[in-house]
Design an enzyme around this catalytic site. Structure first.
Site, PDB file in Angstrom:
ATOM      1  CB  SER A 162      -0.912  -0.028   1.096  1.00 49.95           C
ATOM      2  OG  SER A 162      -1.635   0.840   0.945  1.00 49.95           O
ATOM      3  CG  HIS A 360      -6.293  -1.864   1.676  1.00 45.94           C
ATOM      4  ND1 HIS A 360      -5.856  -1.959   0.401  1.00 45.94           N
ATOM      5  CD2 HIS A 360      -5.518  -1.164   2.467  1.00 45.94           C
ATOM      6  CE1 HIS A 360      -4.478  -1.127   0.723  1.00 45.94           C
ATOM      7  NE2 HIS A 360      -4.524  -0.569   1.951  1.00 45.94           N
TER       8      HIS A 360
END
Ligand SMILES: *[C@@H]1O[C@H](CO)[C@@H](O)[C@H](O)[C@H]1NC(C)=O
Ligand SMILES: *[C@@H]1O[C@H](CO)[C@@H](O)[C@H](O)[C@H]1NC(C)=O
Ligand SMILES: *[C@@H]1O[C@H](CO)[C@@H](O)[C@H](O)[C@H]1NC(C)=O
Ligand SMILES: *[C@@H]1O[C@H](CO)[C@@H](O)[C@H](O)[C@H]1NC(C)=O
Ligand SMILES: *[C@@H]1O[C@H](CO)[C@@H](O)[C@H](O)[C@H]1NC(C)=O
Length: 384
Positions: A162, A360
């Site tokens: 990320s 995520h």
């Protein structure tokens, strides 16, 4: 009135219960490594603008060849996120078992890297005046140089998750000479474009209001420390409320069966970030561009000499990048990941849509993440 007090007391009793249950919740990275019998070191690197960053190293077995790998965490987490799930699922441990010399970085502002040669994090608001732009242009090059210097190597492997991928792209777009210092970039949930994010409250009016509110009240860390404390407790208290807050701040919600994971995530993992860092991402979501911080027209003219901020040019990346993304990741959509690959051109060595439901945070804490992602990632890395 009485009701309110009773509620207050109940809430406090609840807090204590939560604390008692989670005695292991806030171990630091070195504590976790030591607990599992992995020899480790803490290195400090001082950046050109005075931030003192911590690198957590898992020492390699003496007999293995020296293969340094720098691993960079995401937004709202720090290096502990790669080891806190334990030896079977923690990427830090899996890499160490493969014989790599692991360096877990911590960007400025995270609890391990919350120090400065002259500025005090609690007293000087200027300490928090940074975004991921500074992490990519200053922190990351300093960490890379430190690792190469200590290990006497010319280049290293890089794993980003990320924000860890965002700062890699920023570094290469601003310091292309660093391409020569990285053998390969394994990019989990690559973030350069966020225009197709499926998580609703992000980038909307709600977030602009939040940002304004933080700005007016001079709150430089998000979530602010005290709110943060309450927030973690809220999650052990009401699942629905927790989901609402989690969704609006972290862009992550979960279903009832996985509510333990969400609570675990918020209590073990989440650390505050700077307001500007969060806001910079919101600008990316809203504009659809991967570009520098937008100060507003007038200040942009002054800072950049143009009314819009300059973009980061992904075609300056020449290091081979292997991208991993998932259909169920609400933050990093397939469309945005595909765009990164396209703009990387020849540097996009592979683009892997992974199997299984990976939201995520699951890139770090998913039950099956080892078999679904890490095993393939390790296989590819071994070729470099
Ligand atoms: C390292 O190699 C030496 C000599 O080859 C051997 O004696 C020793 O047991 C090895 N150590 C480990 C930890 O494998
Ligand atoms: C911050 O850095 C200074 C200077 O290196 C050091 O003396 C101090 O102990 C550090 N503070 C923390 C909390 O690590
Ligand atoms: C590399 O390490 C040496 C000491 O081992 C130190 O003197 C030098 O400043 C370091 N260079 C960088 C770029 O960190
Ligand atoms: C990006 O960099 C490439 C290669 O240096 C160059 O050809 C291209 O014009 C740049 N794109 C932009 C938008 O600046
Ligand atoms: C997903 O599963 C298919 C079929 O089992 C396999 O061919 C493919 O390599 C897998 N993709 C990844 C990224 O693991």
């Amino acid at each position: 009135m009485i009701h309110r007090q009773v509620l207050g007391v109940c809430f406090f009793i609840h807090l204590f219960r939560v604390f008692a249950d989670k005695e292991n919740a806030h171990l630091t990275t070195p504590q976790i490594l030591t607990k599992h019998g992995y020899p480790n070191e803490v290195h400090h690197v001082t950046t050109s603008d005075g931030y003192i960053l911590a690198l957590h190293r898992i020492l390699p077995d003496k007999n293995t060849t020296h293969k340094p790998v720098l691993v960079l965490h995401g937004l709202f987490v720090e290096s502990s996120s790669f080891v806190s799930t334990g030896v079977k699922n923690g990427l830090g441990f899996l890499l160490a078992d493969e014989g790599y010399d692991i360096w877990l970085g911590n960007v400025r502002g995270t609890p391990s890297s919350c120090n400065h040669t002259t500025l005090h994090p609690n007293r000087d608001p200027k300490f928090w005046d940074f975004s991921w732009h500074e992490m990519g242009t200053i922190d990351l090059p300093a960490m890379v140089d430190h690792v190469l210097n200590v290990t006497h190597q010319a280049s290293l492997h890089y794993v980003g998750y990320s924000q860890g991928t965002t700062i890699f792209f920023v570094m290469m777009a601003t310091h292309p000479t660093y391409n020569a210092k990285i053998k390969v970039h394994m990019a989990m949930a690559p973030v350069a474009y966020l225009g197709h994010m499926k998580s609703v409250p992000f980038g909307t009016t709600w977030n602009n209001i939040l940002n304004l509110w933080f700005k007016v009240f001079k709150i430089n860390q998000v979530p602010p420390n005290n709110l943060f404390f309450v927030l973690r407790r809220v999650c052990s208290f009401s699942f629905k409320l927790c989901n609402l807050v989690s969704m609006s701040i972290f862009g992550y919600k979960t279903n009832q069966e996985d509510s333990n994971t969400l609570t675990y995530f918020l209590t073990h993992f989440v650390v505050p970030v700077s307001r500007k860092q969060g806001h910079h991402y919101m600008q990316i979501i809203k504009s659809g561009y991967f570009r520098r911080y937008d100060f507003g027209r007038r200040k942009n003219e002054e800072m950049y000499g143009s009314s819009n901020p300059p973009s980061y040019n992904l075609s300056l990346v020449t290091t081979k990048c292997h991208l991993f993304y998932s259909r169920d990741d609400l933050l990093v959509s397939e469309v945005d990941a595909a765009r990164v690959c396209k703009e990387l051109g020849g540097a996009c060595a592979s683009s892997n849509l992974v199997n299984g439901t990976i939201k995520h945070p699951d890139w770090l804490i998913g039950n099956r993440i080892g078999e679904l992602v890490y095993s393939k990632l390790l296989n590819i890395m071994a070729d470099y």
